[in-house]
Design a protein around this motif. Structure first.
Motif, PDB file in Angstrom:
ATOM      1  N   GLY A 197       0.804  -1.236   0.025  1.00  0.00           N
ATOM      2  CA  GLY A 197       0.060   0.001  -0.096  1.00  0.00           C
ATOM      3  C   GLY A 197       0.859   1.212  -0.058  1.00  0.00           C
ATOM      4  O   GLY A 197       0.137   2.286   0.123  1.00  0.00           O
ATOM      5  N   ILE A 198       1.946   1.128   0.048  1.00  0.00           N
ATOM      6  CA  ILE A 198       3.150   2.287  -0.149  1.00  0.00           C
ATOM      7  C   ILE A 198       4.013   2.300  -1.239  1.00  0.00           C
ATOM      8  O   ILE A 198       4.155   1.091  -1.911  1.00  0.00           O
ATOM      9  CB  ILE A 198       3.833   2.580   1.409  1.00  0.00           C
ATOM     10  CG1 ILE A 198       4.803   1.360   1.500  1.00  0.00           C
ATOM     11  CG2 ILE A 198       2.739   2.702   2.509  1.00  0.00           C
ATOM     12  CD1 ILE A 198       5.622   1.398   2.950  1.00  0.00           C
ATOM     13  N   ASP A 199       4.780   3.326  -1.388  1.00  0.00           N
ATOM     14  CA  ASP A 199       5.746   3.237  -2.674  1.00  0.00           C
ATOM     15  C   ASP A 199       7.172   2.656  -1.911  1.00  0.00           C
ATOM     16  O   ASP A 199       7.371   3.263  -0.693  1.00  0.00           O
ATOM     17  CB  ASP A 199       5.954   4.426  -3.085  1.00  0.00           C
ATOM     18  CG  ASP A 199       6.737   4.498  -4.429  1.00  0.00           C
ATOM     19  OD1 ASP A 199       7.983   4.509  -4.273  1.00  0.00           O
ATOM     20  OD2 ASP A 199       6.212   4.595  -5.459  1.00  0.00           O
ATOM     21  N   GLU A 200       7.900   2.029  -2.323  1.00  0.00           N
ATOM     22  CA  GLU A 200       8.992   1.469  -1.919  1.00  0.00           C
ATOM     23  C   GLU A 200      10.064   2.638  -1.609  1.00  0.00           C
ATOM     24  O   GLU A 200      10.857   2.490  -0.814  1.00  0.00           O
ATOM     25  CB  GLU A 200       9.616   0.452  -3.172  1.00  0.00           C
ATOM     26  CG  GLU A 200      10.876  -0.482  -2.172  1.00  0.00           C
ATOM     27  CD  GLU A 200      11.272  -1.571  -3.229  1.00  0.00           C
ATOM     28  OE1 GLU A 200      12.224  -2.138  -3.157  1.00  0.00           O
ATOM     29  OE2 GLU A 200      10.510  -1.817  -4.272  1.00  0.00           O
ATOM     30  N   SER A 201       9.751   3.484  -2.415  1.00  0.00           N
ATOM     31  CA  SER A 201      10.894   4.550  -1.975  1.00  0.00           C
ATOM     32  C   SER A 201      10.649   5.201  -0.899  1.00  0.00           C
ATOM     33  O   SER A 201      11.364   6.142  -0.342  1.00  0.00           O
ATOM     34  CB  SER A 201      10.603   5.702  -3.036  1.00  0.00           C
ATOM     35  OG  SER A 201       9.546   6.219  -3.429  1.00  0.00           O
ATOM     36  N   GLU A 202       9.464   5.069  -0.111  1.00  0.00           N
ATOM     37  CA  GLU A 202       8.963   5.608   0.941  1.00  0.00           C
ATOM     38  C   GLU A 202       9.784   5.056   2.224  1.00  0.00           C
ATOM     39  O   GLU A 202       9.823   5.628   3.397  1.00  0.00           O
ATOM     40  CB  GLU A 202       7.588   5.453   1.414  1.00  0.00           C
ATOM     41  CG  GLU A 202       6.895   6.529   0.412  1.00  0.00           C
ATOM     42  CD  GLU A 202       5.318   6.131   0.579  1.00  0.00           C
ATOM     43  OE1 GLU A 202       4.771   6.420   1.639  1.00  0.00           O
ATOM     44  OE2 GLU A 202       4.492   6.097  -0.373  1.00  0.00           O
ATOM     45  N   VAL A 203      10.263   4.144   2.140  1.00  0.00           N
ATOM     46  CA  VAL A 203      11.506   3.467   3.227  1.00  0.00           C
ATOM     47  C   VAL A 203      12.736   3.234   2.902  1.00  0.00           C
ATOM     48  O   VAL A 203      12.929   2.847   1.500  1.00  0.00           O
ATOM     49  CB  VAL A 203      10.721   1.997   3.766  1.00  0.00           C
ATOM     50  CG1 VAL A 203       9.208   2.149   4.236  1.00  0.00           C
ATOM     51  CG2 VAL A 203      10.402   0.988   2.500  1.00  0.00           C
ATOM     52  N   THR A 204      13.547   3.081   3.753  1.00  0.00           N
ATOM     53  CA  THR A 204      15.065   2.948   3.147  1.00  0.00           C
ATOM     54  C   THR A 204      15.256   1.492   3.638  1.00  0.00           C
ATOM     55  O   THR A 204      14.654   0.846   4.570  1.00  0.00           O
ATOM     56  CB  THR A 204      15.728   3.988   4.241  1.00  0.00           C
ATOM     57  OG1 THR A 204      15.931   3.303   5.598  1.00  0.00           O
ATOM     58  CG2 THR A 204      15.595   5.186   4.081  1.00  0.00           C
ATOM     59  N   LYS A 205      16.374   1.095   3.242  1.00  0.00           N
ATOM     60  CA  LYS A 205      17.053  -0.341   3.443  1.00  0.00           C
ATOM     61  C   LYS A 205      17.300  -0.441   5.045  1.00  0.00           C
ATOM     62  O   LYS A 205      16.999  -1.364   5.664  1.00  0.00           O
ATOM     63  CB  LYS A 205      18.265  -0.506   2.801  1.00  0.00           C
ATOM     64  CG  LYS A 205      18.919  -1.687   2.769  1.00  0.00           C
ATOM     65  CD  LYS A 205      20.092  -2.341   2.056  1.00  0.00           C
ATOM     66  CE  LYS A 205      20.604  -3.695   2.315  1.00  0.00           C
ATOM     67  NZ  LYS A 205      21.820  -3.952   1.293  1.00  0.00           N
ATOM     68  N   GLU A 206      17.888   0.797   5.653  1.00  0.00           N
ATOM     69  CA  GLU A 206      18.162   0.691   6.914  1.00  0.00           C
ATOM     70  C   GLU A 206      16.875   0.510   7.791  1.00  0.00           C
ATOM     71  O   GLU A 206      17.146  -0.346   8.880  1.00  0.00           O
ATOM     72  CB  GLU A 206      19.018   2.085   7.412  1.00  0.00           C
ATOM     73  CG  GLU A 206      20.283   2.136   6.785  1.00  0.00           C
ATOM     74  CD  GLU A 206      20.318   2.444   5.337  1.00  0.00           C
ATOM     75  OE1 GLU A 206      21.240   2.296   4.509  1.00  0.00           O
ATOM     76  OE2 GLU A 206      19.242   3.107   4.578  1.00  0.00           O
ATOM     77  N   GLN A 207      15.837   1.065   7.463  1.00  0.00           N
ATOM     78  CA  GLN A 207      14.452   0.988   8.065  1.00  0.00           C
ATOM     79  C   GLN A 207      14.163  -0.584   7.984  1.00  0.00           C
ATOM     80  O   GLN A 207      13.683  -1.273   9.130  1.00  0.00           O
ATOM     81  CB  GLN A 207      13.361   1.902   7.600  1.00  0.00           C
ATOM     82  CG  GLN A 207      13.683   3.072   7.949  1.00  0.00           C
ATOM     83  CD  GLN A 207      12.361   4.090   7.250  1.00  0.00           C
ATOM     84  OE1 GLN A 207      12.405   3.827   6.254  1.00  0.00           O
ATOM     85  NE2 GLN A 207      11.398   4.586   8.061  1.00  0.00           N
TER      86      GLN A 207
END
Length: 295
Positions: A30-40
């Motif tokens: 339901g969100i765009d992958e760019s909204e989260v970082t690998k670190e998160q």
């Protein structure tokens, strides 16, 4: 921006909750992958402290049903077996697709490309094509045998299936079950050669093509994986290398007894016209926990 996302913990390669291998699955479609970082994502995987935590995203390859990112507590993997089966189970439930009596095909986008999955009553299986298999130096084999405290009955090999598993076959199922590895030595050997871990197998006496299997990956902070899909894939590929099956061959694998589990993995080796061989790993899965997780 933090948000609560749907979360499931799925027990894989079992019909009985808490007897298989759990994977945490977070629905990020339901969100765009760019909204989260690998670190998160890595932080969540470190916190769940399971052998793998996965994140479902919208596919980007134009042909898959979903994109899957897979994390151990310390790093991201291009592919892993039991998370693939468990994440497909979660995807079906997240998208309200009931398990029907008819066989259906899905595609998972991940670090190794598009993986085909077959969903049939009581089983979710994934398909892998020929995988890279490599020789090991005798000195390296001796190191592994010493660290495992076993002898081998065939030449061990390195299998590259996403993780890089060293596969060893010992005397029988009991010898496999009884092995007591030196995990510190195993971690040192794996790290020095860039290997993910070790798959140890032994044949049972109760039927043809029936094996006990164990998976050790201390260099990835997983001393023993209870039930391992990519390890099972490596193992049946290794058996094909040893035995050269020319007809479709089913392999039955039990795993997890030393950890109080009872994982059951179904392997299938298919050879077409003596040239093209594909490998299929499957089993059942059951959702044990449902809720939301902060990401």
């Amino acid at each position: 921006m933090s948000r609560h996302l749907p979360f499931k913990q799925v027990d894989v390669f079992t019909t009985v909750p808490y007897k298989g291998n759990p994977v945490a699955v977070i629905n990020c479609m339901g969100i765009d992958e760019s909204e989260v970082t690998k670190e998160q994502l890595q932080s969540v995987a470190n916190w769940t402290n399971l052998s793998e935590t996965t994140f479902l995203f919208k596919p980007t390859d134009g042909k898959s049903d979903y994109k899957l990112r897979i994390f151990t507590p310390v790093s991201e993997l291009p592919f892993a077996g039991h998370p693939t089966v468990g994440s497909c189970k979660a995807f079906l439930e997240f998208t309200n697709q009931s398990e029907s009596q008819e066989t259906r095909t899905f595609h998972q986008q991940c670090g190794v490309g598009s993986v085909e999955l077959t969903v049939s009553p009581g089983k979710i299986s994934f398909k892998a094509a020929q995988t890279a298999i490599e020789e090991l130096d005798d000195a390296v084999v001796a190191q592994y045998e010493a660290a495992l405290g076993i002898s081998t009955v065939a030449k061990p090999k390195l299998l590259r299936v996403g993780p890089n598993w060293v596969v060893l076959l010992t005397d029988d199922a009991q010898a496999c079950y009884n092995a007591n590895p030196d995990f510190a030595k195993l971690a040192e050997i794996d790290a020095s050669h860039g290997h993910s871990g070790v798959i140890l197998g032994g044949a049972k006496g109760d039927g043809e093509h029936s094996y006990e299997m164990r998976a050790f990956a201390p260099s990835l902070n997983v001393k023993e994986d209870p039930v391992c899909g990519s390890g099972a894939l490596s193992f049946i590929r290794y058996l094909q290398e040893l035995n050269g099956y020319s007809e479709p061959t089913e392999i039955s694998i039990s795993q997890g007894g030393r950890l109080g589990r009872n994982g059951q993995i179904s392997g299938l080796i298919k050879t077409k016209s003596g040239t093209t061989t594909t490998y299929h790993i499957g089993g059942d899965a059951v959702t044990a926990i449902e809720g939301q997780i902060l990401l």
